[in-house]
Design a protein around this motif. Sequence first.
Motif, PDB file in Angstrom:
ATOM      1  N   UNK A  99      47.804  49.623  35.649  1.00  0.00           N
ATOM      2  CA  UNK A  99      47.207  49.826  34.330  1.00  0.00           C
ATOM      3  C   UNK A  99      47.355  48.573  33.473  1.00  0.00           C
ATOM      4  N   UNK A 100      48.535  47.970  33.503  1.00  0.00           N
ATOM      5  CA  UNK A 100      48.751  46.747  32.713  1.00  0.00           C
ATOM      6  C   UNK A 100      47.855  45.612  33.194  1.00  0.00           C
ATOM      7  N   UNK A 101      47.710  45.512  34.501  1.00  0.00           N
ATOM      8  CA  UNK A 101      46.888  44.443  35.071  1.00  0.00           C
ATOM      9  C   UNK A 101      45.434  44.582  34.634  1.00  0.00           C
ATOM     10  N   UNK A 102      44.927  45.786  34.703  1.00  0.00           N
ATOM     11  CA  UNK A 102      43.550  46.040  34.281  1.00  0.00           C
ATOM     12  C   UNK A 102      43.356  45.690  32.810  1.00  0.00           C
ATOM     13  N   UNK A 103      44.266  46.143  31.980  1.00  0.00           N
ATOM     14  CA  UNK A 103      44.182  45.874  30.535  1.00  0.00           C
ATOM     15  C   UNK A 103      44.157  44.381  30.255  1.00  0.00           C
ATOM     16  N   UNK A 104      45.055  43.681  30.935  1.00  0.00           N
ATOM     17  CA  UNK A 104      45.184  42.247  30.711  1.00  0.00           C
ATOM     18  C   UNK A 104      43.890  41.517  31.053  1.00  0.00           C
ATOM     19  N   UNK A 105      43.330  41.837  32.221  1.00  0.00           N
ATOM     20  CA  UNK A 105      42.116  41.162  32.654  1.00  0.00           C
ATOM     21  C   UNK A 105      40.945  41.521  31.755  1.00  0.00           C
ATOM     22  N   UNK A 106      40.858  42.782  31.350  1.00  0.00           N
ATOM     23  CA  UNK A 106      39.693  43.152  30.551  1.00  0.00           C
ATOM     24  C   UNK A 106      39.799  42.556  29.149  1.00  0.00           C
ATOM     25  N   UNK A 107      41.016  42.435  28.622  1.00  0.00           N
ATOM     26  CA  UNK A 107      41.185  41.802  27.311  1.00  0.00           C
ATOM     27  C   UNK A 107      40.814  40.323  27.380  1.00  0.00           C
ATOM     28  N   UNK A 108      41.240  39.660  28.475  1.00  0.00           N
ATOM     29  CA  UNK A 108      40.916  38.239  28.620  1.00  0.00           C
ATOM     30  C   UNK A 108      39.417  38.048  28.789  1.00  0.00           C
ATOM     31  N   UNK A 109      38.816  38.942  29.562  1.00  0.00           N
ATOM     32  CA  UNK A 109      37.384  38.802  29.805  1.00  0.00           C
ATOM     33  C   UNK A 109      36.588  38.973  28.514  1.00  0.00           C
ATOM     34  N   UNK A 110      37.044  39.852  27.641  1.00  0.00           N
ATOM     35  CA  UNK A 110      36.358  40.060  26.359  1.00  0.00           C
ATOM     36  C   UNK A 110      36.292  38.738  25.587  1.00  0.00           C
ATOM     37  N   UNK A 111      37.391  37.997  25.617  1.00  0.00           N
ATOM     38  CA  UNK A 111      37.448  36.717  24.906  1.00  0.00           C
ATOM     39  C   UNK A 111      36.605  35.654  25.617  1.00  0.00           C
ATOM     40  N   UNK A 120      50.122  41.862  40.802  1.00  0.00           N
ATOM     41  CA  UNK A 120      50.617  40.683  40.080  1.00  0.00           C
ATOM     42  C   UNK A 120      49.904  39.436  40.605  1.00  0.00           C
ATOM     43  N   UNK A 121      49.873  39.305  41.924  1.00  0.00           N
ATOM     44  CA  UNK A 121      49.167  38.192  42.558  1.00  0.00           C
ATOM     45  C   UNK A 121      47.702  38.166  42.139  1.00  0.00           C
ATOM     46  N   UNK A 122      47.061  39.321  42.217  1.00  0.00           N
ATOM     47  CA  UNK A 122      45.633  39.424  41.894  1.00  0.00           C
ATOM     48  C   UNK A 122      45.335  39.030  40.461  1.00  0.00           C
ATOM     49  N   UNK A 123      46.184  39.460  39.549  1.00  0.00           N
ATOM     50  CA  UNK A 123      45.941  39.201  38.126  1.00  0.00           C
ATOM     51  C   UNK A 123      45.887  37.706  37.839  1.00  0.00           C
ATOM     52  N   UNK A 124      46.844  36.968  38.366  1.00  0.00           N
ATOM     53  CA  UNK A 124      46.871  35.529  38.072  1.00  0.00           C
ATOM     54  C   UNK A 124      45.782  34.786  38.839  1.00  0.00           C
ATOM     55  N   UNK A 125      45.494  35.255  40.029  1.00  0.00           N
ATOM     56  CA  UNK A 125      44.357  34.703  40.775  1.00  0.00           C
ATOM     57  C   UNK A 125      43.076  34.842  39.959  1.00  0.00           C
ATOM     58  N   UNK A 126      42.864  36.038  39.493  1.00  0.00           N
ATOM     59  CA  UNK A 126      41.645  36.319  38.721  1.00  0.00           C
ATOM     60  C   UNK A 126      41.602  35.467  37.457  1.00  0.00           C
ATOM     61  N   UNK A 127      42.730  35.398  36.774  1.00  0.00           N
ATOM     62  CA  UNK A 127      42.788  34.685  35.500  1.00  0.00           C
ATOM     63  C   UNK A 127      42.479  33.201  35.680  1.00  0.00           C
ATOM     64  N   UNK A 128      43.047  32.608  36.701  1.00  0.00           N
ATOM     65  CA  UNK A 128      42.794  31.190  36.945  1.00  0.00           C
ATOM     66  C   UNK A 128      41.326  30.955  37.280  1.00  0.00           C
ATOM     67  N   UNK A 129      40.755  31.827  38.094  1.00  0.00           N
ATOM     68  CA  UNK A 129      39.343  31.664  38.471  1.00  0.00           C
ATOM     69  C   UNK A 129      38.426  31.878  37.282  1.00  0.00           C
ATOM     70  N   UNK A 130      38.783  32.866  36.465  1.00  0.00           N
ATOM     71  CA  UNK A 130      37.933  33.173  35.304  1.00  0.00           C
ATOM     72  C   UNK A 130      37.898  31.993  34.343  1.00  0.00           C
ATOM     73  N   UNK A 131      39.049  31.414  34.098  1.00  0.00           N
ATOM     74  CA  UNK A 131      39.107  30.255  33.195  1.00  0.00           C
ATOM     75  C   UNK A 131      38.427  29.048  33.808  1.00  0.00           C
TER      76      UNK A 131
END
Lengths: 192, 192
Positions: A56-68, A114-125
């Motif tokens: 749940x935390x991972x989903x929230x984090x990614x969706x909040x970042x994606x909004x920005x 945890x791995x997925x979240x940071x992978x996604x975040x780096x790729x998104x940025x």
Amino acid sequence: MDTVDRLIESTRELLWERGYVGTSPKAIQQRAGAGQGSMYHHFTGKPELALAAIDRSARELCSAADAELAAPGSAVERVTAYLRRERDVLRGCPIGRLTQDPEIMADPMLREPVTQTFDWMRRRLARVLTEGRDRGEFDASLNADATASTIVAVLQGGYVLARAAGSAEPFDEAVTGVLGLLAGHVVPDENS
Amino acid sequence: MDTVDRLIESTRELLWERGYVGTSPKAIQQRAGAGQGSMYHHFTGKPELALAAIDRSARELCSAADAELAAPGSAVERVTAYLRRERDVLRGCPIGRLTQDPEIMADPMLREPVTQTFDWMRRRLARVLTEGRDRGEFDASLNADATASTIVAVLQGGYVLARAAGSAEPFDEAVTGVLGLLAGHVVPDENS
DNA sequence: GTCTATAGTAAGATAGAC
DNA sequence: GTCTATCTTACTATAGAC
């Protein structure tokens, strides 16, 4: 909010505040206002509950970042909005803090989000930066992938510095610093 | 190495691997090859032992960084040497990881060396950058204090990314990124 | 200094009644 | 679904012998 939800939310908060090792089933039950029987009826144990909370935390984090990051504006504007977003800095990152937890890292199930979240975040940025460079916002020397990793690292490290200092100031300063460095690669807008 | 030293070293390793909450007196004794009575003879308990261990790690960290940052060479060279130093990246930072430990942060005695270490590190790096700017190595737009905080944050965040990924690659990439950004503020040497 | 014994509290669950 | 026993193991010491 039903019992299952309250259990997951309590687990989320406790994992955030105290980590996996520091969170006991009893503490989860008390915060959720649920009994032992109730918790063990809905979940097989602490690991399953933790997985639900982490997901749940991972989903929230990614969706909040994606909004920005998917908002309109230049790449620098979007990265700045993401970095400057209001945050409860002293609480730290609910996902980042889990990387320090030996039992999370040792369990592939718990570790995977945890791995997925940071992978996604780096790729998104990296995508935001690549688009910006393709549009001529940055000079060609900007390494989009590496800079994306740097930005995520500044956030995670900023939390560490802030917690060490007991103040959000080092976090804000680290963000100011990376935006200042990035500004050195911004090509001036010809329409300004 | 006498018993006291072995106890401190074992505590250091365990705090690094498992944090304060995840480290039991029993585990410390076993790793040190000491009995319970021996440990409680030399230390009043887990907090005192942890303080000795943390103090030692903090000193080591600062003196290792100072060796790199006080070396001859330009500011960029010294910062690069510091960032690129060989590290056991997946182990993370022995001090940084303590910021995630609620019992460390709640105890002023245990927290103080953590706070001091990052304070010192930021100031030390800021001094290198300020000197570099004063010597004309950087353009005047470089914010030395903020950039120093950014660099420390990149290291700490790099550890987080590396642990999440199970690989040193994101750490190295984040370092590459910040050095690439910094290069945008370097004034070309007229003698080259 | 080091060892073993003892001890109260908490962790992490299972069993079975309701 | 929830509640109350019950159980085993670990945590974090203290006490007293050697």
